[in-house]
Design a protein around this motif. Structure first.
Motif, PDB file in Angstrom:
ATOM      1  N   THR A 143       0.814  -1.224   0.000  1.00  0.00           N
ATOM      2  CA  THR A 143       0.000   0.000   0.000  1.00  0.00           C
ATOM      3  C   THR A 143       0.845   1.270   0.000  1.00  0.00           C
ATOM      4  O   THR A 143       0.339   2.348  -0.314  1.00  0.00           O
ATOM      5  CB  THR A 143      -0.924   0.026   1.223  1.00  0.00           C
ATOM      6  N   THR A 144       2.130   1.164   0.347  1.00  0.00           N
ATOM      7  CA  THR A 144       2.984   2.359   0.388  1.00  0.00           C
ATOM      8  C   THR A 144       3.631   2.649  -0.963  1.00  0.00           C
ATOM      9  O   THR A 144       4.313   3.664  -1.107  1.00  0.00           O
ATOM     10  CB  THR A 144       4.094   2.208   1.443  1.00  0.00           C
ATOM     11  N   LEU A 145       3.429   1.781  -1.939  1.00  0.00           N
ATOM     12  CA  LEU A 145       4.070   1.992  -3.231  1.00  0.00           C
ATOM     13  C   LEU A 145       3.408   3.107  -4.029  1.00  0.00           C
ATOM     14  O   LEU A 145       4.051   3.813  -4.800  1.00  0.00           O
ATOM     15  CB  LEU A 145       4.034   0.698  -4.062  1.00  0.00           C
ATOM     16  N   ALA A 146       2.106   3.271  -3.849  1.00  0.00           N
ATOM     17  CA  ALA A 146       1.311   4.085  -4.768  1.00  0.00           C
ATOM     18  C   ALA A 146       1.815   5.498  -4.947  1.00  0.00           C
ATOM     19  O   ALA A 146       1.885   5.989  -6.075  1.00  0.00           O
ATOM     20  CB  ALA A 146      -0.144   4.115  -4.304  1.00  0.00           C
ATOM     21  N   GLY A 147       2.175   6.190  -3.863  1.00  0.00           N
ATOM     22  CA  GLY A 147       2.487   7.605  -3.997  1.00  0.00           C
ATOM     23  C   GLY A 147       3.924   7.918  -4.336  1.00  0.00           C
ATOM     24  O   GLY A 147       4.306   9.089  -4.342  1.00  0.00           O
ATOM     25  N   GLU A 148       4.749   6.915  -4.598  1.00  0.00           N
ATOM     26  CA  GLU A 148       6.179   7.160  -4.763  1.00  0.00           C
ATOM     27  C   GLU A 148       6.611   7.379  -6.207  1.00  0.00           C
ATOM     28  O   GLU A 148       7.747   7.743  -6.457  1.00  0.00           O
ATOM     29  CB  GLU A 148       6.970   5.994  -4.142  1.00  0.00           C
ATOM     30  N   ALA A 149       5.733   7.146  -7.161  1.00  0.00           N
ATOM     31  CA  ALA A 149       6.075   7.385  -8.560  1.00  0.00           C
ATOM     32  C   ALA A 149       4.800   7.584  -9.351  1.00  0.00           C
ATOM     33  O   ALA A 149       3.727   7.119  -8.970  1.00  0.00           O
ATOM     34  CB  ALA A 149       6.889   6.223  -9.129  1.00  0.00           C
ATOM     35  N   ASP A 150       4.925   8.246 -10.462  1.00  0.00           N
ATOM     36  CA  ASP A 150       3.787   8.536 -11.320  1.00  0.00           C
ATOM     37  C   ASP A 150       3.628   7.420 -12.333  1.00  0.00           C
ATOM     38  O   ASP A 150       4.602   6.982 -12.950  1.00  0.00           O
ATOM     39  CB  ASP A 150       4.027   9.869 -12.033  1.00  0.00           C
ATOM     40  N   ALA A 151       2.375   6.957 -12.508  1.00  0.00           N
ATOM     41  CA  ALA A 151       2.130   5.893 -13.486  1.00  0.00           C
ATOM     42  C   ALA A 151       2.601   6.290 -14.872  1.00  0.00           C
ATOM     43  O   ALA A 151       2.999   5.433 -15.669  1.00  0.00           O
ATOM     44  CB  ALA A 151       0.641   5.551 -13.506  1.00  0.00           C
ATOM     45  N   ALA A 152       2.592   7.582 -15.163  1.00  0.00           N
ATOM     46  CA  ALA A 152       3.004   8.043 -16.494  1.00  0.00           C
ATOM     47  C   ALA A 152       4.486   7.820 -16.747  1.00  0.00           C
ATOM     48  O   ALA A 152       4.931   7.828 -17.908  1.00  0.00           O
ATOM     49  CB  ALA A 152       2.658   9.516 -16.656  1.00  0.00           C
ATOM     50  N   THR A 153       5.256   7.630 -15.675  1.00  0.00           N
ATOM     51  CA  THR A 153       6.702   7.415 -15.858  1.00  0.00           C
ATOM     52  C   THR A 153       7.036   5.955 -16.140  1.00  0.00           C
ATOM     53  O   THR A 153       8.187   5.638 -16.432  1.00  0.00           O
ATOM     54  CB  THR A 153       7.470   7.865 -14.607  1.00  0.00           C
ATOM     55  N   TRP A 154       6.041   5.083 -16.029  1.00  0.00           N
ATOM     56  CA  TRP A 154       6.298   3.654 -16.250  1.00  0.00           C
ATOM     57  C   TRP A 154       6.530   3.361 -17.723  1.00  0.00           C
ATOM     58  O   TRP A 154       5.852   3.914 -18.599  1.00  0.00           O
ATOM     59  CB  TRP A 154       5.104   2.821 -15.772  1.00  0.00           C
ATOM     60  N   THR A 155       7.478   2.510 -17.998  1.00  0.00           N
ATOM     61  CA  THR A 155       7.692   1.989 -19.348  1.00  0.00           C
ATOM     62  C   THR A 155       7.725   0.470 -19.264  1.00  0.00           C
ATOM     63  O   THR A 155       8.164  -0.092 -18.253  1.00  0.00           O
ATOM     64  CB  THR A 155       9.021   2.483 -19.947  1.00  0.00           C
ATOM     65  N   PRO A 156       7.234  -0.213 -20.294  1.00  0.00           N
ATOM     66  CA  PRO A 156       7.257  -1.672 -20.260  1.00  0.00           C
ATOM     67  C   PRO A 156       8.659  -2.201 -19.985  1.00  0.00           C
ATOM     68  O   PRO A 156       9.639  -1.679 -20.529  1.00  0.00           O
ATOM     69  CB  PRO A 156       6.765  -2.064 -21.658  1.00  0.00           C
ATOM     70  N   PRO A 157       8.777  -3.212 -19.130  1.00  0.00           N
ATOM     71  CA  PRO A 157      10.111  -3.712 -18.767  1.00  0.00           C
ATOM     72  C   PRO A 157      10.778  -4.423 -19.934  1.00  0.00           C
ATOM     73  O   PRO A 157      10.102  -4.968 -20.814  1.00  0.00           O
ATOM     74  CB  PRO A 157       9.812  -4.700 -17.632  1.00  0.00           C
ATOM     75  N   PRO A 158      12.115  -4.438 -19.954  1.00  0.00           N
ATOM     76  CA  PRO A 158      12.855  -5.089 -21.047  1.00  0.00           C
ATOM     77  C   PRO A 158      12.894  -6.601 -20.859  1.00  0.00           C
ATOM     78  O   PRO A 158      13.949  -7.195 -20.566  1.00  0.00           O
ATOM     79  CB  PRO A 158      14.241  -4.463 -20.930  1.00  0.00           C
TER      80      PRO A 158
END
Length: 576
Positions: A143-158
């Protein structure tokens, strides 16, 4: 577009299903929570970006320690979207104090994981105080993961089809648990095999309660509806065991088309559901009811079909199946136009290693076909003595090849080569098979399971299967009795049998009578030189985390006088 990784599958499902379909989890018979596939996808992007920002690079192993529920599914999504390898573990499914924590710490050490994702309740159930961490890894609340990064910064993993997705730790029914390396390609291939075998589509509605950390519950019950975007309803194993009727009530309420469970679950419902409760059920929507994970008994399927016919259940919905963690899950499945019809074979023939027509009505064994191999897979039966391919109807070790066969055991190259590098004597090189450790035969291209090699009882050159002896014994004991038969060692009787009893309800003189009845019947039916029987307290028979009876461990604990024994007959207590 063909998906090469399970992340591709999850993303495609989120687009196709949107917020209209997803997973509903019941934490009690009346309390439930729903989350759509699109919502899981949105959350996973933010969570995965957070994991990446925290320095967890693709390919690392993350331990997932959760009670059943949507929090576990969220963590699984996050792990996959970050390109990490998920290793689900049970948190409170073991009887011995500290056993779950001990298993968790052993898996942390074996996998070399540095991160345990969990929630606020799971580690407490293992006995850890707030702020404490299991040895060898740090703990992070999902539950503590949510606010630590923006979903828009995610890129599909290699990652590719060859990248690892899961470390599926085996339940340890015949040995120490090992981490089976399941790739994304394995997952995609096996979900496609299940889809084809069971006829599941986006229009299907699935329901289940199996453990989320076990291959059947994880791959067959959770990831399968995700792979096709079908609506899914789930509850926990503990809810089912407290109220088996809940399973059938939820199937009725949601008009579920598919479910999955082991043999004992169908037997439990047949015994416990009352006529009054039966009247409120409607099972007519069920199209595919997979049964596997333990020996499939034709008598169980017939009894369930007869009992629930009044609720609209059709016996043709049963799909006997065979699989294991080392094959991701499913290897074979039997889909028919009518009810399951067991194969009647000669008992003496089975004992000598052959399936053939009965020669006497008194010595008949009924076996259930688990169907042909899934598309793209091959089954071979190997003669254990010669290493040659066995002929039609001959019993031998089951070998498997195909895209669902996993990559081996984590950090165990010798065991991997032994299990995953089998070849058949006299056949062209390069064709490597998985040795399953299971015994069976092919009949008209379909697989018939007879038992496990390590459980086999060999008496005077005859091969006896413990489940057969257990079935005979259970017919004389109380309904729903669990038992374990095994070959004796040293000065123990030739064969031993341990059975659970409710000691508070069965007086000692009745137990003594039952012991003699069971000993006489089993000895006579199987022509045994002797049989020792021990009754132990109900609920204490050793079982794996997936519920399978641990026969070898039962024998060892009996020998060490570490079972909760109520009565022992035929065993020399100086050696038992």
């Amino acid at each position: 577009m063909v998906s090469s990784t399970f992340v591709d599958v999850m993303m495609s499902t989120a687009v196709a299903a949107g917020d209209g379909r997803g997973i509903r989890f019941y934490s009690s018979p009346t309390d439930s929570e729903f989350r759509s596939y699109a919502a899981f996808d949105r959350q996973a992007r933010a969570d995965a970006a957070s994991l990446t920002a925290l320095g967890h690079a693709p390919g690392g192993v993350v331990i997932l320690a959760f009670d059943p529920g949507l929090a576990f599914i969220r963590a699984l999504y996050a792990t996959f979207y970050a390109g990490l390898v998920a290793a689900p573990v049970p948190v409170a499914a073991m009887r011995q104090p500290g056993a779950a924590l001990g298993r968790l710490e052993a898996i942390i050490a074996d996998s070399r994981s540095v991160l345990v994702l969990t929630d606020g309740t799971a580690l407490a159930a293992m006995g850890l105080e707030p702020g404490q961490a299991p040895a060898g890894a740090s703990v992070r609340q999902v539950t503590t993961l949510a606010g630590e990064a923006d979903a828009a910064t995610w890129t599909p993993p290699p990652i590719t089809a060859e990248s690892l997705a899961l470390l599926q730790y085996t339940s340890g029914s015949t040995g120490a648990p090992k981490g089976v390396m399941v790739s994304h390609g394995n997952l995609v291939a096996n979900e496609a095999a299940i889809t084809q075998a069971a006829g599941i589509s986006s229009a299907s509605r699935t329901m289940g309660w199996l453990p989320h950390y076990h291959d059947m519950g994880l791959v067959g019950q959770l990831l399968q509806p995700i792979s096709v975007g079908a609506d899914s309803v789930l509850t926990s194993p503990s809810q089912f065991l407290r109220r088996p009727l809940l399973w059938l009530r939820l199937i009725s309420q949601y008009r579920s088309t598919h479910t999955v469970g082991p043999d004992f679950a169908y037997g439990l419902c047949t015994r416990l559901v009352t006529d009054e409760q039966l009247d409120e059920l409607d099972l007519s929507a069920l199209e595919g009811v997979i049964t596997g994970a333990e020996p499939v008994r034709g008598s169980t399927l017939a009894a369930f079909s007869h009992r629930f016919a009044a609720a609209g259940f059709h016996g043709r919905a049963f799909i006997p199946a065979y699989g294991m963690a080392e094959t991701t899950l499913l290897v074979t499945a039997s889909v028919r136009s009518g009810p399951v019809e067991p194969i009647r074979v000669d008992a003496a023939g089975v004992e000598s290693g052959e399936l053939h027509e009965p020669t006497s009505a008194d010595r008949v064994v009924e076996l259930v076909s688990c169907g042909p191999p899934a598309a793209g897979h091959e089954i071979a039966i190997m003669d254990p003595a010669s290493g040659l391919r066995a002929h039609e109807g001959a019993i031998g070790e089951i070998l498997v090849r195909g895209p669902s066969v996993a990559q081996g055991y984590w950090d165990r190259p010798e065991e991997t080569e032994l299990a995953f590098g089998a070849t058949l004597v006299g056949e062209p090189g390069g064709r490597r098979y998985l040795r399953t450790g299971d015994l069976g035969a092919l009949v008209d291209g379909e697989l018939v399971i007879t038992g496990r090699i390590k459980d086999l009882i060999i008496i005077r050159g005859r091969n006896l299967y413990p489940q057969d002896l257990e079935t005979t014994a259970e017919a004389f004991l109380h309904s729903g009795c669990l038992s374990a038969a095994f070959e004796g060692l040293g000065s123990q009787p030739a064969v031993g049998l341990v059975a659970e009893v409710d000691a508070a309800r069965v007086p000692l003189d009745e137990l003594e009578r039952l012991a003699e009845v069971v000993r006489r019947r089993v000895v006579d039916e199987y022509t045994l030189p002797e049989l020792g029987i021990a009754f132990i307290r109900k609920g204490t028979l050793p079982r794996t985390t997936s519920g399978k009876v641990q026969r070898a461990l039962t024998r060892a604990l009996l020998a060490d006088e570490r079972l909760a024994t109520v009565l022992s007959v035929g065993f020399d207590r100086s050696t038992v």
